[in-house]
Design an enzyme around this catalytic site. Sequence first.
Site, short mmCIF file in Angstrom:
data_model
loop_
_atom_site.label_atom_id
_atom_site.label_comp_id
_atom_site.label_asym_id
_atom_site.label_seq_id
_atom_site.Cartn_x
_atom_site.Cartn_y
_atom_site.Cartn_z
N LYS A 32 33.11 38.39 61.29
CA LYS A 32 31.58 38.67 61.94
C LYS A 32 32.04 39.30 63.42
O LYS A 32 31.20 40.09 63.83
CB LYS A 32 30.58 37.47 62.09
CG LYS A 32 31.37 36.34 62.81
CD LYS A 32 30.05 35.26 63.26
CE LYS A 32 30.69 34.31 64.14
NZ LYS A 32 30.82 34.59 65.53
N THR A 33 33.20 38.77 63.92
CA THR A 33 33.28 39.15 65.35
C THR A 33 33.68 40.70 65.43
O THR A 33 33.49 41.44 66.29
CB THR A 33 34.58 38.50 66.05
OG1 THR A 33 33.99 37.06 66.08
CG2 THR A 33 34.76 38.79 67.61
N ASP A 224 25.03 36.75 69.03
CA ASP A 224 26.15 36.04 68.16
C ASP A 224 25.91 34.70 68.01
O ASP A 224 25.14 34.04 68.49
CB ASP A 224 27.64 36.21 68.85
CG ASP A 224 28.42 35.69 67.90
OD1 ASP A 224 28.34 35.70 66.69
OD2 ASP A 224 29.68 35.61 68.45
N GLU A 225 26.16 33.89 66.85
CA GLU A 225 25.93 32.33 66.31
C GLU A 225 24.45 32.20 66.43
O GLU A 225 24.03 31.36 66.97
CB GLU A 225 26.78 31.78 67.32
CG GLU A 225 28.43 31.84 67.26
CD GLU A 225 28.98 31.42 66.21
OE1 GLU A 225 28.50 30.91 65.15
OE2 GLU A 225 30.15 31.59 66.23
N GLN A 255 26.54 27.07 59.03
CA GLN A 255 27.17 26.48 60.11
C GLN A 255 26.50 26.17 61.29
O GLN A 255 26.94 25.89 62.38
CB GLN A 255 28.55 27.44 60.47
CG GLN A 255 29.33 27.81 59.37
CD GLN A 255 30.44 28.75 60.01
OE1 GLN A 255 31.43 28.23 60.84
NE2 GLN A 255 30.42 29.92 59.32
N ARG A 608 37.75 25.49 58.42
CA ARG A 608 38.56 25.71 59.42
C ARG A 608 40.05 25.94 58.87
O ARG A 608 40.80 26.61 59.80
CB ARG A 608 38.49 24.34 60.42
CG ARG A 608 37.31 24.19 61.16
CD ARG A 608 36.72 25.39 61.70
NE ARG A 608 35.83 25.72 60.96
CZ ARG A 608 35.23 26.96 61.16
NH1 ARG A 608 35.67 27.78 61.78
NH2 ARG A 608 34.20 27.55 60.15
#
Length: 756
Positions: A32-33, A224-225, A255, A608
């Site tokens: 996504k980044t 973002d997020e 998340q 993770r």
Amino acid sequence: MDYLAHLNPPQREGVENLEGPTMIIAGAGSGKTRVLTYRIAHLIRSKDVDPFKILALTFTNKAAKEMRERIEKVVGTDARNLWMGTFHSVFSRILRAESDKLGYPSNFTIYDTDDSKSLIKNIVREMGLDEKLYKANVVYNRISGAKNNLISWQNYISNPVYISDDEQAQKPKMGAIYKEYVQRCFRAGAMDFDDLLFNTNILFRDHLDVLNKYQQRFQYVMIDEFQDTNISQYLITKRLASVHQNICVVGDDAQSIYAFRGANIQNILNFEKDYPDLSVIKLEQNYRSTQNIVNAANSVIVKNSAQLKKSVWTENDHGEKVHLIKATSDNEEGRLVASSIFEDRSNKKLENKDFAILYRTNSQSRSMEEALRKMNIPYRIFGGLSFYQRREIKDLLAYLRFTINQNDEQSFRRIINLPKRGIGGTSVDKIMVAAFENERPLWDVLNNIQNFLPGRAANAVQNFVTLIKSFRIKLEREDAFETASFIAKQSGLLKELYDDKTIEGLNRYENVQELLNAIKEFVDSTESEDKSLEAFIADVALLTDADNQDPNDTNYVNMMTIHSAKGLEFKHVYIVGMEEDLFPSQMMLNSRADLEEERRLFYVALTRAMEKVTLTYALSRYRFGRLKSCEPSRFIEEIDPEFLKVDRKFNSSEPMGSMNNGSSNSLYARNLVAKRKATTPKVPPGKKLHTPSADFKPSDTRSLDTGMRVEHPKFGFGKVVKMDVDGANRKATIEFELFGEKTLLLTFAKLRILED
């Protein structure tokens, strides 16, 4: 650079679909980044959009810095003109520019959590309230929650619901504290972190000309997020994007794990309701983890009912199955984890930093630390006390802050007698009372101290005022480093630390020198246009926990809570303490929404890992000073047995029924379910198993006595027939309607006391 060539089809769509409202649902490890970065670069390169007209909001300064550096590689130094940063940093920038509209100075101080709690302690004491009842942490969280829901102190003290809640909690003065806290911050020319959002909402609500200015400036808004945003953050960005409608949010509902900080998952779940013509793009290919890890995580998160449907997949190798280790105790759990790390590190030629141990609560770190030390495995606890929270650092920062803003009450209280200059607490209280009763700024009182304090104390304060004035002269003439160095020396702080020759004293002296190094680096940086001390202090105030530490900068095994691990990745991950009432937490079992948040937290922990996940649980664990029997977490059951492997090599040697005897993982899963069924009470013929009442919530059983009627989540309704006290343990014998007489230990029993 042909950046589009490096994208898969959904990623490319996310980069090229630039107009109108867009939601990019980004699964774990889906890049996504990269999409957000290239999307911004594409706006600048292909559409020739002025970077000054692009607003990109993140949750850490570190994330913003990394994104800006990536964009700069594509478009050049124009990337430095982006409005990019955390919500708090961007909105503080707007608030400083528009501060006069709200009655604040442009150099307002930003209080961190410690400053806020210290001020609350002072207010509680000055109001003559019980400091044990009105604990600073509790009051701070109540005020923070109100601000994040845009509830002003005026709304709070006039709302019968809040008044009733506080009275039931035996804290009827909560609203009065909230009012005094806000007014004291205002008089001190200070805002706390929540104010940066709250006041931006007020600014845009009450000053439409200001709102219109920024609506026209920001033609493109990106977040973002997005799943971590609260109501306040969403309303600000919704207002800013309402003219051009070019709003792009990136996030993953699976998340969303920060409800306790005010994050509202409904922002992402209901985003389409606010934008009916929304374009939805799903990034479902995971580039981080093996197939077994991805499939195991999918098999867990699918159990949540509140979610945006997606199907995460990967082309990576199948990899190892999720390992499961059983221990007899928490100490043995630590030993088994340390042994597993030692062996994998040797056999697979890995480094310490390739391993992470994740836990639900910080208290679980003890047994892990002891075991790692015994095997000489270096480790570091991530998310501990940050550099800027150390006492000596906060001391010097308080001097720097007060030099900038002489009405900053909290900084004044910290430095007025540091180093000691004969000004005690009574004198400080008299100064604060004088400022309040005479409705005069603190600095005004200090400059006329002879009118408020007697001889010797007044002379000491006058010397302090002269010292601060000399700092002000330096501030106006020199850059941040020269000013801070002068203040550190002339205040006497450096000398006091230098004279302390203990190991702790030397460390504290070195820490202050390191702060001065950081200021020098700030001044020398080409990215810092403003070299002033005010600019540096503003930057420091906006650092988040995640900005203070990098888990990969040194070769240690990383230990942290799962919440701290968000956004990180490691080759091998150990998720420890996989037991009922620990993970999921006992405090998160009161509603489906709470349980689903815990499940999302487990999903975050699983994802993770790049190569290997190991789950561990103990059959017994010391909690709150007592040895407690434990049962495996329900989340272990929720993993499809096809992706799970009982690790017999590291499992406890103590047998647990058929747990170690199954010939397959499917058999293991069936045994786990059978164990749970075996503990379920048998229902007499013709009766139904009790279902807890819709409003079931365990009561405080300290007042429980014989004759009272109660409800138990399994046994149903009953009457207390006997009470026993065995040392610190209280037991109740209860005659249940369905299951007869049961004796329960009240420390662990979940009972709802029924009113007659």
